[in-house]
Write a protein that holds these residues in place. Sequence first.
Motif, PDB file in Angstrom:
ATOM      1  N   MET A   1      42.110 -52.095 -16.430  1.00  6.57           N
ATOM      2  CA  MET A   1      41.332 -51.919 -15.191  1.00  6.57           C
ATOM      3  C   MET A   1      40.582 -50.597 -15.209  1.00  6.57           C
ATOM      4  O   MET A   1      41.044 -49.622 -15.779  1.00  6.57           O
ATOM      5  N   GLN A   2      39.455 -50.586 -14.585  1.00  4.96           N
ATOM      6  CA  GLN A   2      38.647 -49.369 -14.583  1.00  4.96           C
ATOM      7  C   GLN A   2      39.391 -48.208 -13.936  1.00  4.96           C
ATOM      8  O   GLN A   2      39.318 -47.070 -14.388  1.00  4.96           O
ATOM      9  N   ASN A   3      40.121 -48.572 -12.870  1.00  2.93           N
ATOM     10  CA  ASN A   3      40.890 -47.574 -12.154  1.00  2.93           C
ATOM     11  C   ASN A   3      41.821 -46.780 -13.049  1.00  2.93           C
ATOM     12  O   ASN A   3      41.917 -45.564 -12.959  1.00  2.93           O
ATOM     13  N   GLN A   4      42.496 -47.536 -13.893  1.00  5.57           N
ATOM     14  CA  GLN A   4      43.501 -46.877 -14.725  1.00  5.57           C
ATOM     15  C   GLN A   4      42.858 -45.987 -15.777  1.00  5.57           C
ATOM     16  O   GLN A   4      43.390 -44.938 -16.126  1.00  5.57           O
ATOM     17  N   LYS A   5      41.687 -46.447 -16.255  1.00  3.11           N
ATOM     18  CA  LYS A   5      40.980 -45.624 -17.229  1.00  3.11           C
ATOM     19  C   LYS A   5      40.603 -44.279 -16.594  1.00  3.11           C
ATOM     20  O   LYS A   5      40.805 -43.216 -17.179  1.00  3.11           O
ATOM     21  N   LEU A   6      40.101 -44.364 -15.377  1.00  2.00           N
ATOM     22  CA  LEU A   6      39.717 -43.140 -14.676  1.00  2.00           C
ATOM     23  C   LEU A   6      40.937 -42.265 -14.411  1.00  2.00           C
ATOM     24  O   LEU A   6      40.912 -41.046 -14.620  1.00  2.00           O
ATOM     25  N   ALA A   7      42.010 -42.923 -13.971  1.00  2.00           N
ATOM     26  CA  ALA A   7      43.233 -42.164 -13.685  1.00  2.00           C
ATOM     27  C   ALA A   7      43.679 -41.398 -14.914  1.00  2.00           C
ATOM     28  O   ALA A   7      44.063 -40.224 -14.838  1.00  2.00           O
ATOM     29  N   LYS A   8      43.605 -42.051 -16.056  1.00  2.00           N
ATOM     30  CA  LYS A   8      44.018 -41.410 -17.300  1.00  2.00           C
ATOM     31  C   LYS A   8      43.149 -40.194 -17.579  1.00  2.00           C
ATOM     32  O   LYS A   8      43.641 -39.122 -17.937  1.00  2.00           O
ATOM     33  N   LYS A   9      41.840 -40.402 -17.384  1.00  2.00           N
ATOM     34  CA  LYS A   9      40.898 -39.302 -17.623  1.00  2.00           C
ATOM     35  C   LYS A   9      41.213 -38.123 -16.714  1.00  2.00           C
ATOM     36  O   LYS A   9      41.177 -36.970 -17.148  1.00  2.00           O
ATOM     37  N   LEU A  10      41.516 -38.443 -15.484  1.00  2.00           N
ATOM     38  CA  LEU A  10      41.740 -37.367 -14.523  1.00  2.00           C
ATOM     39  C   LEU A  10      43.063 -36.664 -14.757  1.00  2.00           C
ATOM     40  O   LEU A  10      43.266 -35.545 -14.322  1.00  2.00           O
ATOM     41  N   MET A  11      43.964 -37.358 -15.413  1.00  2.00           N
ATOM     42  CA  MET A  11      45.283 -36.738 -15.618  1.00  2.00           C
ATOM     43  C   MET A  11      45.377 -35.994 -16.927  1.00  2.00           C
ATOM     44  O   MET A  11      46.345 -35.283 -17.157  1.00  2.00           O
ATOM     45  N   LYS A  12      44.377 -36.178 -17.783  1.00  2.00           N
ATOM     46  CA  LYS A  12      44.412 -35.448 -19.039  1.00  2.00           C
ATOM     47  C   LYS A  12      44.219 -33.964 -18.739  1.00  2.00           C
ATOM     48  O   LYS A  12      43.373 -33.586 -17.941  1.00  2.00           O
ATOM     49  N   LYS A  13      45.020 -33.157 -19.391  1.00  2.00           N
ATOM     50  CA  LYS A  13      44.887 -31.719 -19.150  1.00  2.00           C
ATOM     51  C   LYS A  13      43.594 -31.222 -19.784  1.00  2.00           C
ATOM     52  O   LYS A  13      43.406 -31.334 -20.982  1.00  2.00           O
ATOM     53  N   SER A  14      42.717 -30.653 -18.980  1.00  2.00           N
ATOM     54  CA  SER A  14      41.418 -30.244 -19.504  1.00  2.00           C
ATOM     55  C   SER A  14      41.517 -28.892 -20.196  1.00  2.00           C
ATOM     56  O   SER A  14      42.497 -28.170 -20.065  1.00  2.00           O
ATOM     57  N   LYS A  15      40.451 -28.566 -20.928  1.00  2.00           N
ATOM     58  CA  LYS A  15      40.373 -27.271 -21.586  1.00  2.00           C
ATOM     59  C   LYS A  15      40.460 -26.162 -20.533  1.00  2.00           C
ATOM     60  O   LYS A  15      41.090 -25.129 -20.742  1.00  2.00           O
ATOM     61  N   THR A  16      39.837 -26.445 -19.403  1.00  2.00           N
ATOM     62  CA  THR A  16      39.845 -25.454 -18.326  1.00  2.00           C
ATOM     63  C   THR A  16      41.258 -25.134 -17.872  1.00  2.00           C
ATOM     64  O   THR A  16      41.603 -23.979 -17.648  1.00  2.00           O
ATOM     65  N   ALA A  17      42.086 -26.168 -17.779  1.00  2.00           N
ATOM     66  CA  ALA A  17      43.470 -25.947 -17.357  1.00  2.00           C
ATOM     67  C   ALA A  17      44.201 -25.070 -18.366  1.00  2.00           C
ATOM     68  O   ALA A  17      45.020 -24.230 -18.001  1.00  2.00           O
ATOM     69  N   ARG A  18      43.877 -25.278 -19.640  1.00  2.00           N
ATOM     70  CA  ARG A  18      44.529 -24.437 -20.651  1.00  2.00           C
ATOM     71  C   ARG A  18      44.064 -22.991 -20.557  1.00  2.00           C
ATOM     72  O   ARG A  18      44.849 -22.061 -20.680  1.00  2.00           O
ATOM     73  N   TYR A  19      42.740 -22.812 -20.324  1.00  2.00           N
ATOM     74  CA  TYR A  19      42.226 -21.462 -20.093  1.00  2.00           C
ATOM     75  C   TYR A  19      43.000 -20.781 -18.982  1.00  2.00           C
ATOM     76  O   TYR A  19      43.367 -19.622 -19.072  1.00  2.00           O
ATOM     77  N   GLU A  20      43.179 -21.541 -17.920  1.00  2.00           N
ATOM     78  CA  GLU A  20      43.806 -20.971 -16.739  1.00  2.00           C
ATOM     79  C   GLU A  20      45.208 -20.480 -17.071  1.00  2.00           C
ATOM     80  O   GLU A  20      45.602 -19.378 -16.698  1.00  2.00           O
ATOM     81  N   ARG A  21      45.949 -21.321 -17.813  1.00  2.00           N
ATOM     82  CA  ARG A  21      47.309 -20.899 -18.137  1.00  2.00           C
ATOM     83  C   ARG A  21      47.304 -19.668 -19.021  1.00  2.00           C
ATOM     84  O   ARG A  21      48.073 -18.727 -18.849  1.00  2.00           O
ATOM     85  N   PHE A  22      46.372 -19.700 -19.978  1.00  2.00           N
ATOM     86  CA  PHE A  22      46.236 -18.571 -20.891  1.00  2.00           C
ATOM     87  C   PHE A  22      45.938 -17.279 -20.116  1.00  2.00           C
ATOM     88  O   PHE A  22      46.599 -16.255 -20.294  1.00  2.00           O
ATOM     89  N   GLY A  23      44.963 -17.369 -19.222  1.00  2.00           N
ATOM     90  CA  GLY A  23      44.559 -16.186 -18.459  1.00  2.00           C
ATOM     91  C   GLY A  23      45.674 -15.677 -17.569  1.00  2.00           C
ATOM     92  O   GLY A  23      45.899 -14.473 -17.447  1.00  2.00           O
ATOM     93  N   HIS A  24      46.361 -16.625 -16.958  1.00  2.49           N
ATOM     94  CA  HIS A  24      47.467 -16.254 -16.079  1.00  2.49           C
ATOM     95  C   HIS A  24      48.525 -15.472 -16.874  1.00  2.49           C
ATOM     96  O   HIS A  24      48.952 -14.387 -16.480  1.00  2.49           O
ATOM     97  N   LEU A  25      48.895 -16.013 -18.019  1.00  5.17           N
ATOM     98  CA  LEU A  25      49.924 -15.358 -18.827  1.00  5.17           C
ATOM     99  C   LEU A  25      49.446 -14.014 -19.347  1.00  5.17           C
ATOM    100  O   LEU A  25      50.187 -13.023 -19.345  1.00  5.17           O
ATOM    101  N   LEU A  26      48.186 -13.970 -19.775  1.00  2.00           N
ATOM    102  CA  LEU A  26      47.650 -12.740 -20.335  1.00  2.00           C
ATOM    103  C   LEU A  26      47.677 -11.620 -19.293  1.00  2.00           C
ATOM    104  O   LEU A  26      48.152 -10.514 -19.551  1.00  2.00           O
ATOM    105  N   SER A  27      47.175 -11.952 -18.097  1.00  3.55           N
ATOM    106  CA  SER A  27      47.114 -10.889 -17.092  1.00  3.55           C
ATOM    107  C   SER A  27      48.518 -10.523 -16.615  1.00  3.55           C
ATOM    108  O   SER A  27      48.802  -9.358 -16.351  1.00  3.55           O
ATOM    109  N   LEU A  28      49.382 -11.523 -16.564  1.00  2.53           N
ATOM    110  CA  LEU A  28      50.764 -11.228 -16.174  1.00  2.53           C
ATOM    111  C   LEU A  28      51.418 -10.295 -17.189  1.00  2.53           C
ATOM    112  O   LEU A  28      52.128  -9.356 -16.818  1.00  2.53           O
TER     113      LEU A  28
END
Lengths: 309, 296, 271
Positions: A1-28
């Motif tokens: 179903m199209q819905n599930q494809k989108l859901a999967k896309k939205l749940m994939k951890k994006s590069k941005t999310a990884r940046y965020e974790r990296f930055g958080h840890l670095l500044s901490l």
Amino acid sequence: MQNQKLAKKLMKKSKTARYERFGHLLSLSALLLIMAIVLGIIVFVASKGLATFFKDGISVKDFFTGTLWNPGTKTPGGHQAVGALPMIVGSFLVTILAALLATPFAIGTAVYMTEISPKRGAKILQPVTELLVGIPSVVYGFIGLSVVVPFVRNTFGGSGFGILSGTFVLFVMILPTIVSMTVDSLRGGSRFYRQASLALGATKWQTIWKVVLRAATPGILTAVVFGMARAFGEALAVQMVIGNAALMPQNLTSPASTLTSVLTAGMGNTVMGSLQNDALWSLALVLLVMSLLFNLLVHMIGRKGAFKK
Amino acid sequence: MNRTQKQSRFAIACLKAVAGFVVVILAFLIGYIFITGLPNISWHFLTSPAKAFNAGGGIGIQLFNSFYLLVLAMLISLPIALGAAIYLNVYAKDNWFTSMIKTSIEILSSLPSVVVGLFGFLLFVVQFNYGFSIISGALTLTIFNLPLLTRNIEDSLSNVPDDQRQGGLGLGLSKYETIIHIVVPASLPGIISGIILCSGRVFGEAAALIYTAGQSAPALNFADWNPFNIDSPLSPLRPAETLAVHIWKINSEGIMPDLTQVSSGSAAVLVLAILIFNLSARFIGRKVFERMTSVK
Amino acid sequence: MQNTTELNNKPKRFIYDFNPEETDITMQTKDLEIYYGKTLAMHNADLKFQKNTITALIGPSGSGKSTFLRALNRMNDGVATVKGEILYQGVNINQPKIDVYEVRRRIGMVFQRPNPFAKSIYDNVTFALQRRGIHDKKTLDRVVETTLKQAAVWDQVKDSLNKSALSLSGGQAQRVCIARALAVRPDVLLLDEPASALDPVSTQQLEATLRELKKDYTIIIVTHNMQQAARLSDYTVFFNMGEAIEYNKTRKVFTRPKVQMTDDYVSGNFG
Ligand SMILES: Nc1ncnc2c1ncn2[C@@H]1O[C@H](COP(=O)(O)OP(=O)(O)OP(=O)(O)O)[C@@H](O)[C@H]1O
Ligand SMILES: [Mg+2]
């Protein structure tokens, strides 16, 4: 179903999310490093400073009440000559005298800069005080040595080195600090009350005394405590003019010493781990504790000030 | 004129007198430094090495050491202070952890510099066995510098309006990208002024250095820029007396025949440097701001 | 005034329901509850937003319009607690597993005050793309041109793309901000009073831009300007005291409101 494809896309951890974790840890980690340094300083100085009492067996009472400072030798009474009272008294004397002298001058100047002649204050006095806050303490020490000490010698006799010279040097040194902090707290007060007060027929002086200064009291107290902390911890400027004799000050013009002056003069001449060295670290520990106490005082003033408003 | 008005006049006159007295002190201070110091400054004085027992020595090596230590200390402390400021500005929540962090930064900033110096001595000189050296001095200055630099940067960051952050987040960027690429550039004028002002403080610091960077300035070979050679100016392991330490040292020893001239010259150079730091902090901050907001 | 409510026997709330067959719902909220700390700032707001329409959110100050809007792309994370479901093309994006950055890319936002970054106009538009690893000059050039054209500022800024965006006028800056939001190719656009800092001419241009954008995007716009809502939108929601009071076709909300409170508000008799 199209819905599930989108859901999967939205749940994939994006590069941005990884940046965020990296930055958080670095500044901490940068922050944790600073905290580790602070903790390290406290632990190191405390463990070194306490060794005098635990390892070398000096009694705390002797340390704080003894008046003979010559670690490694004995007093005539048979105790170890690790009496820090002369330095403690010296430190407190120069600090309190300098603060007593500087406070009225600083408040007067700050009031002049904010209430009486704001234009001239902002144009000339403000930049000058800012520059003087930044002047290195060795420069103050040098001027003390070449101006204050001869002046004291010629006026009061003696060598010129002593508590009085130390007081004068510290007075000039903390004056700009207290002035600029007091100016900040005077400016912080609302214009509204002073205009209201003047409109009600109070004179300028009554307004300054009853309205402006009263509102700024916590800020002024904080400024004074900051100045005292700076004076108490100042090493070289004081060391250059105080005479460096670890004796109880007999009068204001006899050579004396402070915690910092004995530390700077002595640390190079002792062997790590010896009683002489440990005793110096105990002085450093007293300095550290005093600095923490000044900090606490500032906090308490801040809290009380906030409460009153 | 009634009594209260008279009283007011009198009090105001007293205030003016107090302020006038302080102005006289301040003016005397600055005047003294420059009037006694400037005549002693010459190209020779600024560039030649010091002489311990003879007159006519300079402050060349000390001056170089001061700048070298300043640059090193800034290079080390800037990323740490920036990181800490970013954490405080972006991630810190209003809880006990944050207030503990803030308290410890305050403690560090109010610690007497001699205590910081002794800690540096214990850790870098003795424990790490770096000896009295540039690197020990730079690391100690870093500790000395971190709290104020962090606070200055954090102030500049929090002066950037919140809608800049919202704009970044609204585009799907992380908080970290938003702060690094949007907020930090937008607060650059403030950050630069902060750095320069801290530089002045570091440049004049002596108590933290006498037991870390040491009190001697061995001759340097200014033709050798290989940091691994011990007499290279860049060598991190050589002892390095700075200008501020030099003033203290020669005055405490009292051996140098022309010590008053050298001291007053050095003091004038120090204060001049601080003055330049102060003025350029304003000027460069303003220029960067204009550059950023104006037509390119 | 109060009595008429009972006299007319009008409902307290009215929420328009789309016919499931004939519509394409882009966003929907279900059982939404938004809290600031412990205070409930929004509830009773189960709404649907149809594709390629403009929906206006109106209501008095403090009624929760911004709160609602910011929940739709999770801009309230860390500020407010949002309970319930927010469906984006049928997927609940209000759950921890969802990557909030991807959500915000797809659901773009434009703010009340124009907030261009302290960068060139070109970099303002392309910044988010560059951060996502797109550095190809040709692609970026094309994006800049299309989005600035979509936002109807291309003609005014095309010769000064390297100028700082801070030097633009309010109206221009706001449209550059719209272009910036379009550059990451969202399909929903949230706008929080985008015209409130603009003069009438810029406002008109902005409305024309939004009408044009409607063809490709689903637009939800908060506005205080009743005429603007009436002119611009297909649907209108009236919020009051943290509740959606009435949701209907715009024409109906402004001509024949079903709820008395809405009637009072749109006719200016409120409060
Ligand atoms: N960050 C916040 N923290 C706490 N309460 C908030 C916060 N933001 C908004 N509120 C409260 O939530 C309620 C709704 O505010 P909101 O900003 O959503 O209203 P609004 O309809 O957008 O108003 P306006 O038309 O003035 O923009 C108000 O009572 C407001 O005080
Ligand atoms: Mg709002």
